[in-house]
Design an enzyme around this catalytic site. Sequence first.
Site, short mmCIF file in Angstrom:
data_model
loop_
_atom_site.label_atom_id
_atom_site.label_comp_id
_atom_site.label_asym_id
_atom_site.label_seq_id
_atom_site.Cartn_x
_atom_site.Cartn_y
_atom_site.Cartn_z
N ASP A 296 20.07 40.47 82.35
CA ASP A 296 19.27 40.91 81.16
C ASP A 296 19.82 41.28 80.49
O ASP A 296 20.93 40.43 80.41
CB ASP A 296 18.69 42.37 81.35
CG ASP A 296 19.09 42.88 81.64
OD1 ASP A 296 20.68 43.23 80.85
OD2 ASP A 296 19.04 44.44 82.01
N ASN B 269 14.64 56.56 84.94
CA ASN B 269 15.94 56.28 85.63
C ASN B 269 16.36 57.56 86.83
O ASN B 269 16.26 57.19 87.98
CB ASN B 269 16.53 56.88 85.14
CG ASN B 269 17.10 55.75 83.80
OD1 ASN B 269 16.54 54.88 83.72
ND2 ASN B 269 18.32 56.29 83.04
N ASP C 173 23.98 54.88 78.26
CA ASP C 173 22.97 54.65 77.55
C ASP C 173 22.41 55.73 76.81
O ASP C 173 21.68 55.37 76.20
CB ASP C 173 21.64 55.61 79.53
CG ASP C 173 21.83 54.28 79.99
OD1 ASP C 173 22.07 53.75 80.51
OD2 ASP C 173 21.41 55.08 81.61
N ARG D 230 14.37 46.01 86.52
CA ARG D 230 14.81 45.83 87.81
C ARG D 230 15.02 46.48 88.89
O ARG D 230 15.30 46.88 89.49
CB ARG D 230 16.16 45.96 87.42
CG ARG D 230 16.55 44.63 86.20
CD ARG D 230 18.71 44.91 85.60
NE ARG D 230 19.37 45.53 87.04
CZ ARG D 230 20.01 44.02 87.57
NH1 ARG D 230 19.94 42.90 87.21
NH2 ARG D 230 20.73 44.77 88.58
#
Length: 418
Positions: free
Chosen positions: A118, A24, A306, A94
């Site tokens: 997705d 990330n 997340d 992505r």
Amino acid sequence: MERFVVRSGAPLSGTVRVSGATKNSGLKQMAGALLAPGVTVLRNMPPVADLDVMIAVLRAIGAAVEWSGSDELRIDATGSLHPEAPYELVTQMRASINVLGPLLARCGQAKVAMPGGDAIGSRRLDMHFRGLEAMGVELEVVHGFIEARCNALAGARVVLEFPSVGATENLLAAAVLAKGQTIIENAAREPEITDLAAFFNRMGAQVFGAGSSTIEIEGVDELLPVESEIMGDRIEAGTLLMACGIAGGEVMLEGARFEHLEMVALKLGEMGLRVSPTPDGLWARGDGRLSAVDIATLPYPGFATDFMPMAVALLTVCEGTSIVTENVFDNRFGFVDELVRMGADVRNEGRHAVVRGVERLSGAPVQANDVRAGAALLIAGLGADGETTVYGRRHVDRGYHDLAGKLRSLGADVEALA
Ligand code: EPU
């Protein structure tokens, strides 16, 4: 088939070092390295599967990328670049879309395959497009590719409809070399944005206000390559905290930063897990069964989406009933049916899930369909009688570096099998 096998056992105990946030944060800095001709060195970048995809994207574009240590990468973006990110790579990951801003800044054009949706939602790119258009980019989607070009990027004031992490990153990367001032309003405030802005500033950029909702960028003429250390992975740290909530015990997470996990610590505290900062990281301790709380995900500093799947895994074995609301992605509860296979009592409708805590889950074969769903199922196995096999391990390996090994070092009975 690649899988994890987990058996419940003793409470967790011990110290573990949190890995760098390769997925990330690191991947975004890799894309940002394209802005500076020369060799950029990124440290604290442990290998995860998505990193291999970004390496392939950068090589396809013409940068030379090689490992110079077990978690250190060298990116040489000296030569002329071929500003095209191919379909086979972008559809695997992505975050490939993060090369769009840097390629426009460096080459004045870019052709990047459309990533598509997705497993967690539709994931549109309209805010990336509108922001870049405001900066003078002409952009169209042709035969499945984003084709973008500009004479010169011009600073602009962009108001985001939602604080999108990816749109903020792409616009930031486009703005650092644009002519004049760019202001991004309603910018994402995630720590990974602050990490990226600090990286650009070390390269010579003039970025102010990252971490707040208004980011101001004064364009500069050139950036120079630097050496950068990627921040610790706050999602991995949160996953380990929730594992401790399920299995009980006492853990030290070196390198985790309390200020990145305040909302998680607050919620876990309400549930009965004690979490405190230490000079080196975070300490947590859980005794017995925790209590249910309601959770609603929000952009940072709210409760991050997340963490949501792992939080639901924990809530399935808490005492009481919780309502969990997902506000960021439109389809992130796919893992719930797998928890139900393990005896969880969870009902999902649209953006909400009602979780009625049960005493124990019961180990079962389950299937992971995305990275956090896989982590959630893995830690759910710590609170399940017997053996849980989590298939689809490759999804977890996209974003976590040796999660099974870290749990094992805390005393959990977890194996990663090929
Ligand atoms: N969105 C739009 N239009 C846009 C951009 C986003 O409608 O132009 C919507 C998305 O469809 C989504 C929401 O806004 O519903 C949030 O998307 P955002 O752009 O913030 O997410 P992202 O940049 O695609 C990153 C992380 C995700 C994380 C989100 C939110 C990476 C590689 N991915 O995605 O991480 O969930 O920010 O914090 O950094 C994960 O690690 O499991 C993961 C999915």
